[in-house]
Design a protein around this motif. Structure first.
Motif, mmCIF file in Angstrom:
data_model
loop_
_atom_site.group_PDB
_atom_site.id
_atom_site.type_symbol
_atom_site.label_atom_id
_atom_site.label_comp_id
_atom_site.label_asym_id
_atom_site.label_seq_id
_atom_site.Cartn_x
_atom_site.Cartn_y
_atom_site.Cartn_z
ATOM 1 N N SER A 4 26.151 41.094 35.909
ATOM 2 C CA SER A 4 27.160 41.601 34.771
ATOM 3 C C SER A 4 26.035 41.895 33.597
ATOM 4 N N PHE A 60 24.969 39.402 41.679
ATOM 5 C CA PHE A 60 25.481 40.871 41.310
ATOM 6 C C PHE A 60 25.814 40.727 40.310
ATOM 7 N N SER A 69 26.442 45.616 41.617
ATOM 8 C CA SER A 69 26.389 45.841 43.142
ATOM 9 C C SER A 69 26.172 44.493 43.741
ATOM 10 N N PRO A 100 30.717 42.130 41.729
ATOM 11 C CA PRO A 100 31.564 42.064 42.274
ATOM 12 C C PRO A 100 31.083 40.895 43.576
ATOM 13 N N GLU A 130 31.027 40.539 47.277
ATOM 14 C CA GLU A 130 30.320 41.040 47.687
ATOM 15 C C GLU A 130 28.633 39.956 47.508
ATOM 16 N N ASP A 142 35.403 41.582 40.120
ATOM 17 C CA ASP A 142 35.973 42.023 40.350
ATOM 18 C C ASP A 142 37.101 42.395 41.466
ATOM 19 N N TRP A 144 38.189 39.357 46.306
ATOM 20 C CA TRP A 144 36.522 38.777 46.394
ATOM 21 C C TRP A 144 37.342 37.351 47.305
#
Length: 281
Positions: free
Chosen positions: A28, A94, A97, A122, A125, A158, A161
């Motif tokens: 990030s 991550f 995305s 994220p 994800e 985010d 999770w």
């Protein structure tokens, strides 16, 4: 003496048994924060990953250090690969995305592409994607040793999770993985990382500067290497007892305080009776 035509299809070469190593890496925007080195201020600011940042030129950033740590790990694994075992390394990132940055690849065959920063965090994800790869018996073969999954983050995930993390640690093949977590910044949501390692003997590692990050990666690398050489590579040695090998002289950073290991979390509930994957690993 009688002769018989040689049929190579009836002979198979020994195939190394893989030890999967999966890295879940936070890329990030906050990973672009400068940790050390010389930099110049620009006077401009941006709002990224839920925070306000000042733009600067130069310096060594957290993502630079993470790239260095992963390159060291890959080089160490490549040197240790032998006929009996191999390290099957994969990387999921991550940031904005979740992506498969490196599909499962033999360490000595990896051509590392540097990580870059982007967006928010994220984590859910990324964990869902990791579980998909581990549950796939073609991607993570049944003949492999028990995988080790290493989660590295510098912030707060985010929303969304919780369910992917619970599924990862409590069901299927993923719950049997050896799981390690490393917090690499002040303010990281450590409760999330503790939930990730719940049920393992591993402590939560904290490393807030470049030297600590590199040192902790070396300890994890040595732990995985020792597994590959042990009588039972499915059993992971206690990382606290592992002394990291020194890197090549030209890459060794100045001495830093060692990363701090936090006490291990409570054990996870026992595996349910009738587990359809019982006996695997």
């Amino acid at each position: 003496m009688a002769l018989k035509r040689f049929d190579p299809s009836k002979f198979t070469a020994n195939t190394a048994k893989p030890l999967p190593v999966m890295l879940l890496l936070d890329v990030s925007a906050s990973m672009g924060e400068v940790l050390d080195g010389t930099y110049a201020r620009t006077g401009r600011t941006v709002y990224e990953d839920g925070q306000k940042w000042e733009l600067v030129k130069g310096g060594r950033t957290r993502i630079d250090v993470l790239n260095e740590a992963v390159r060291e790990m890959l080089a160490s694994f490549a040197r240790e690969e032998q006929l009996e075992h191999e390290f099957l390394v994969s990387v999921i990132t991550f940031g904005g995305s979740a992506l498969v940055h490196l599909p499962p690849t033999k360490a000595s065959k990896v051509e590392w592409k540097p990580l870059t920063v982007a967006g928010e965090t994220p984590l859910g994800e990324a964990i869902a994607l990791a579980k998909k790869l581990i549950e796939d018996k073609e991607t993570t073969p049944s003949r492999a040793f028990r995988p080790v999954v290493i989660l590295v983050s510098d912030g707060r995930p985010d929303a969304g999770w919780e369910a992917p993390l619970e599924a990862f640690v409590a069901s299927g093949r993923s719950m049997k993985c050896d799981r390690i977590a490393l917090s690499i910044a002040e303010g990281t949501d450590e409760q999330v990382l503790r939930r990730f390692i719940a049920g393992t003997p591993n402590p939560l590692f904290r490393a807030t500067d470049a030297g600590q990050i590199l040192e902790t990666f070396r300890r994890v690398t040595m732990s995985v290497t020792l597994r590959s050489k042990s009588k039972d590579p499915n059993q992971a040695p206690a990382i606290e007892s592992v002394v990291a090998a020194s890197p090549p002289a030209q890459t060794q950073p100045p001495a830093q305080a060692p990363a701090q290991a936090q006490p291990p979390p409570p054990a996870a509930p026992p595996r349910p009776v009738g587990d359809p994957d019982d006996g695997y690993w």
